[in-house]
Design an enzyme around this catalytic site. Structure first.
Site, PDB file in Angstrom:
ATOM      1  N   GLY A   1       0.486  -1.445  -0.022  1.00  0.00           N
ATOM      2  CA  GLY A   1       0.073  -0.103  -0.256  1.00  0.00           C
ATOM      3  C   GLY A   1       0.714   1.184  -0.027  1.00  0.00           C
ATOM      4  O   GLY A   1       1.980   1.841  -0.744  1.00  0.00           O
ATOM      5  N   SER A   2       0.284   2.060   0.827  1.00  0.00           N
ATOM      6  CA  SER A   2       0.771   3.897   0.649  1.00  0.00           C
ATOM      7  C   SER A   2       2.254   3.735   1.446  1.00  0.00           C
ATOM      8  O   SER A   2       2.972   4.647   0.780  1.00  0.00           O
ATOM      9  CB  SER A   2       0.346   4.478   1.354  1.00  0.00           C
ATOM     10  OG  SER A   2      -1.149   4.871   0.738  1.00  0.00           O
ATOM     11  N   THR A   3       2.985   2.275   2.141  1.00  0.00           N
ATOM     12  CA  THR A   3       4.872   2.495   2.202  1.00  0.00           C
ATOM     13  C   THR A   3       4.996   2.280   1.513  1.00  0.00           C
ATOM     14  O   THR A   3       5.997   2.867   1.371  1.00  0.00           O
ATOM     15  CB  THR A   3       4.371   1.738   3.724  1.00  0.00           C
ATOM     16  OG1 THR A   3       4.310   0.227   2.728  1.00  0.00           O
ATOM     17  CG2 THR A   3       3.519   0.946   4.575  1.00  0.00           C
TER      18      THR A   3
ATOM     19  N   LYS B   1       5.381   4.036  -1.280  1.00  0.00           N
ATOM     20  CA  LYS B   1       5.731   5.260  -1.724  1.00  0.00           C
ATOM     21  C   LYS B   1       6.366   6.270  -1.021  1.00  0.00           C
ATOM     22  O   LYS B   1       6.848   6.573  -2.335  1.00  0.00           O
ATOM     23  CB  LYS B   1       4.361   6.203  -1.343  1.00  0.00           C
ATOM     24  CG  LYS B   1       2.810   5.728  -1.918  1.00  0.00           C
ATOM     25  CD  LYS B   1       2.150   6.780  -1.494  1.00  0.00           C
ATOM     26  CE  LYS B   1       0.319   6.317  -2.149  1.00  0.00           C
ATOM     27  NZ  LYS B   1      -0.528   7.049  -1.451  1.00  0.00           N
TER      28      LYS B   1
END
Lengths: 641, 366
Positions: free
Chosen positions: A321-323, A325
């Protein structure tokens, strides 16, 4: 005439007796031939058989080594367990004896009887276990009444004791009787049927150290199996103990923070790769696996939707997920696609071809730079960056962090996660890569998968600005007297080759996530230590609308990766809460509690751990020239914010 | 009663072999029973007493001219048949078989005496008939009857070993007298179905087991096949020189069954090895050949057949026992003469030696 016949007959008879003499001699000769065959030609075989008859080898299992945490706290040790045994051949009145035992010890008469029946087919003079794991009081009663309990024996054997119960169950593993397959497998040549060995976790990986050397007694027995004397004896050697990198208090706190939820935590020392906490929830009771597992407990474990028997920290593979990014951002910085000033206007969605990619925030983030994009986890910023980069550049950055392959933590069955490339997709699905898929990868969705170990390693590498340490669980091996035998040093798997100032840009964003208004990770904030981190929510299935009704197994996973202190990082932590929905609200507080526990725990013993740290730093210095730069950058960051 | 001339004719060779074997036997019994719980006198001492008593029996038996047996053999035969029937009716049971007859002050085993009596009966029967070309079928029918009655009675006890021995002894005498080929062939034709019948109808389960176990000892490692395996292990592990006196592990740790009686030779073979066995077998061979020599030298047809019969008795005991111990024959309870522990066997064998001595001493008197 008769006289003549008589004489003839006599001579005929004498001739016959002579022939018989030869026959007799021949038959005796056959006996001798047979003896020759037995006593001279086959003597070795029969000697062996007679030795086997007379000699019994009774193995004496070595006491298994202990497992300790980094501070010497015992996590697994051995406890003597007493069993009530009986030698049936020495019992004169069985019913009377069983009645007496049942009455004295409060045992179930029917069960004792059943055990006797089951054990009857065994070799003579082989004790039958009537009751295992009896209490010391019961042992005492048996010893007091010894004279009235002819044929009854107390057997003692060490039993594995998991001191803290379910704590770190997946990590520690459990032991069990050796299986048929293991017996015939390579590397198990020294094992015998009935031996116990580690089946899982540390117990398995470090079997060779923990097991020790079994001893045995060679006994002479008579035809009835009674022991006459001991011919030779070799004493068992106690197994070595394993000192883990785990901090038991931190582990305990992490497990407590998790509560009833399912998921995993990996915490590690950012400067060495030492794993400080290794949690998979829900746990199980390893003692149950070493002993008799009640059938309903087993069923319960198997039917639990939260999969308590699975080691999620080791084998769980989650979309980061956003980790993720963090990786996309570093790829953009490294490739010159963005700098700290680059902005994107987020209107809540991004259109690529005919598809629309939504930002998690419907109304959009407005004008967004890198720091804001990280802080508020703007998807549109990373969609655009991802599109400009292409999947292979993102993958190349992930590879610099050693993602997409098992990290070699030292436990069996470690998973490697997944970092997709165009080439991979072509090979795997015989299909070209679509741009839309790149956008998913850029925000850690789609094909991207990471294990909690990799999540922790990734954030640790960001914290130390470039060195990928191999995560490891065992600090040293000590013998039974505590003398160190082997010491395990931090091992660098490589460096990312990214300059410190680029890391600093990302770290500023991660600091903002936790500490600035609008940050998604405020729940992990501590009052006295600066925490930096990144939230993540990873889709399990694509149905985003009617959220209240989402059943448990379809809810998003909640992730949080963090390190602290921001200025001079020591510890990195990755938290995955399965179906926890929001990284910030479900995983963030857990990460916060773990970090809180770490810094609280350090306070009284500050001197000692400072000493340890110093050693760690020296180790770093040998491998990478980074430390002085890192210190400076830490100070710089501080003044910035 | 004893003529002085007879004393000068004492057959010292015969006595020598018997004494040598008996003393080895006593020594062996000492070793075989060291681990036994002894009540009263130790076994080897009792055996020594039986041996001494046996020598007295030899003296008594050879003091009476063996022609006495010729005169009374049929009477003795009849008397023993009565005893055998009595055993079946009122005999004392021991170990699942009824073999003993209590005569108040002591017990006797009529089947054991039958071995001697059948010899005398056959010897007398054939001595009175003249055959040159061997016995025809008609000529063996009557002796077959004489044999069948006690053989069946003994089998009924049940005592397969003794029954087989009685038959073998009688057969040996018949062979010595001579059989026509036609007789042998007819015999075979009749016997084979008889054996089949015997297997299905007469043999007890335990007897069948023993025979089956013999052919395949692995059949029941802990059943009666166990005895054969353990005995072979004992003999084989003895090697060339043996494990030494009282050092046999198979015997001292009691892996052997009945090691002081039927399996005494097994103990001996383990402790004295091939060399010891060679010595013992040469002694037995010498004894048997000497017995045949006595038969050959005897110019009296009854005496000659009697000697052959007694020698056959010793021979068959020896061969069957040793054959059993080394796994050549099934386990049948046949003791090794003079060597196995036991008064009955010792006395029967000594009676036989007395008869041989009797014949040997009187060979010049005729």
């Amino acid at each position: 005439m008769t006289e003549q016949r008589f004489v003839r007959e006599i001579t005929e008879s004498k001739r016959r007796i002579l022939i018989l003499s030869f026959v007799v001699a021949g038959i005796f000769f056959l006996l001798l031939l047979r003896l020759w065959h037995l006593q001279i030609l086959s003597v070795d075989d029969y000697r062996n058989m007679s030795e086997n008859n007379r000699l019994r080898f009774v193995p004496v299992a070595a006491s298994r080594g202990a497992i300790l945490d980094r501070n010497g706290t015992v996590l697994v040790s051995n406890q003597p367990s007493f069993s009530l045994a009986v030698v049936p051949q020495e019992v004169t009145n069985r019913d009377e004896l069983l009645d007496r035992l049942a009455k004295l010890l409060g045992l179930d008469r029917a069960e004792v009887n059943e055990r006797w029946e089951k054990g009857k087919g065994r070799a003579r003079y082989y004790p039958i276990i009537l009751a295992s794991n009896i209490s010391r009081d019961q042992v005492e009663i048996v010893e007091e009444n010894h004279l009235r309990l002819q044929g009854v024996e107390i057997e003692m054997k060490p039993v594995r004791e998991y001191v803290s119960g379910v704590l770190a169950a997946h990590l520690l593993g459990y032991i069990g009787e050796i299986s048929e397959e293991e017996l015939s497998a390579k590397g198990f040549e020294n094992f015998n049927p009935g031996d116990y060995l580690g089946k899982n976790g540390i117990e398995r990986s470090w079997e060779m150290e923990l097991h020790g050397t079994d001893g045995g007694r060679q006994l002479e027995v008579d035809a009835r199996g009674r022991v006459l004397r001991t011919i030779s004896e070799s004493y068992p050697t106690v197994g070595n103990s394993v000192v883990l990198t785990i901090d038991a208090n931190l582990q305990k706190e992490a497990e407590k923070a998790f509560g009833d939820q399912a998921g995993a935590v990996v915490a590690m020392d950012v400067n060495t790769g030492e794993v400080l906490a290794f949690v998979s929830k829900p746990g199980f009771d390893p003692a149950l696996f070493s002993g008799k597992m009640p059938a309903d407990t087993w069923k319960e474990y198997l039917e639990d939707k939260r999969h308590p028997l699975e080691n999620k920290a080791l084998t769980g593979q989650y979309p980061p997920g956003s980790t993720f990014k963090i990786i996309t951002a570093l790829a953009g910085l490294e490739d010159g696609k963005i700098d700290e000033k680059t902005t994107v206007n987020c209107g809540g969605s991004y259109k690529l071809g005919n598809s629309i990619f939504n930002c998690w925030k419907r109304h959009g983030h407005g004008v967004t730079n890198l720091k804001k994009a990280l802080r508020e986890s703007c998807d549109v910023y990373f969609y655009q960056l991802g599109e400009r980069l292409g999947v292979d550049r993102i993958a190349a950055m992930a590879k610099r962090f050693m993602l997409g392959a098992p990290m070699g933590i030292g436990l069996a069955h470690e998973k490697g996660g997944m970092i997709p490339t165009a080439e991979w997709k072509l090979k795997r699905f015989a299909q070209r890569w679509f741009h839309g898929e790149t956008l998913s990868v850029a925000i850690g969705q789609g094909y991207v998968l990471m294990t909690p170990i990799q999540l922790a390693s990734m954030i640790a590498t960001v914290a130390n600005e470039g060195t990928v340490y191999r995560p490891f669980l065992v600090k040293r091996i000590i013998d039974a007297d505590g003398k160190p035998l082997k010491e395990f040093k931090p091992e660098s798997m490589g460096t990312t080759g990214i300059s410190a100032d680029k890391f600093r840009l990302v770290k500023q964003g991660l600091f903002a996530v936790v500490n600035e208004p609008g940050g998604t990770g405020g729940a992990a904030r501590l009052y006295d230590v600066h925490v930096a981190g990144k939230t993540g929510s990873s889709q399990v299935v694509k149905l985003r609308d009617s959220k209240q009704a989402t059943p448990y197994q379809y809810r998003d996973h909640a992730l949080f990766v963090a390190f602290a202190p921001y200025e001079k990082p020591e510890i990195a932590v990755a938290v995955v809460v399965e179906h926890g929905e929001h990284g910030g609200s479900a995983a963030g507080p857990i990460a916060g509690r773990i970090l809180r526990a770490w810094f609280d725990g350090k306070k009284p013993a500050k001197k000692e751990s400072a000493g340890l740290k110093k050693n760690g730093d020296e180790g770093d210095a040998a491998e990478s020239p980074a430390p002085p730069v890192r210190d400076q950058s830490g100070n710089g960051d501080n003044s910035d914010d | 009663m004893i003529d002085r001339r007879l004393l000068t004719n004492i057959d010292w060779m015969l006595i020598g072999f018997v004494v040598a074997i008996s003393l080895l036997g006593i020594m062996n019994i000492y070793s075989a029973t060291t681990t036994y719980k002894i009540v009263g006198a130790p076994y080897y001492l009792k055996q020594f007493n039986w041996f001494l008593f046996g020598m007295v029996v030899v003296t008594v038996v050879c003091s009476v001219d063996y022609h006495f047996l010729e005169d009374f053999s049929y009477w003795l035969y009849g008397f023993l048949i009565v005893l055998l029937v009595a055993v079946l009716v009122v005999g004392r049971r021991s170990m699942g078989a009824t073999r003993w007859l209590s005569l108040g002050f002591f017990t006797i085993q009529p089947s054991e005496l039958m071995k001697i009596v059948i010899i005398a009966t056959f010897a007398k029967y054939f001595a009175g008939r003249q055959t040159v070309n061997g016995l025809s079928i008609r000529e063996v029918l009557f002796p077959l009857g004489i044999l069948a009655v006690p053989a069946v009675l003994i089998m009924k006890q049940p005592d397969l070993g003794t029954a087989v021995l009685v038959i073998l002894i009688a057969l040996s005498i018949a062979i010595c007298v001579g059989l026509k080929w036609s007789t042998v062939v007819t015999f075979a034709v009749v016997t084979i179905p008889a054996v089949w019948l015997g297997w299905t109808k007469v043999l007890r389960p335990y007897q069948k087991d023993r025979i089956l176990d013999f052919f395949n000892p692995e059949r029941s490692r802990l059943g009666s096949g166990y005895h054969i395996i353990q005995s072979k292990i004992a003999v084989g592990s003895g090697g060339v020189f043996g494990k030494g006196f009282v050092k046999g592990t198979q015997s001292q740790l009691r892996f052997l069954p009945e090691q002081h009686t039927d399996f005494a030779f097994s103990v001996f073979a383990e402790e004295w090895g091939f060399i010891g066995c060679l010595v013992l077998i040469i002694l037995y061979l010498s004894l048997v050949l000497w017995g045949l020599n006595i038969a050959r030298r005897c110019n009296d047809r009854f005496g000659s057949l009697l000697a052959v019969g007694v020698t056959a008795m010793l021979f068959w005991h020896t061969v069957i026992n040793m054959g059993m111990v080394i796994g050549l024959f099934p386990v049948v309870g046949v003791p090794l003469p003079f060597f196995s522990y036991g008064g009955t066997s010792m006395i029967t064998s000594m009676v036989g030696i007395g008869i041989l001595q009797n014949i040997s001493m009187r060979r010049f008197m005729f």
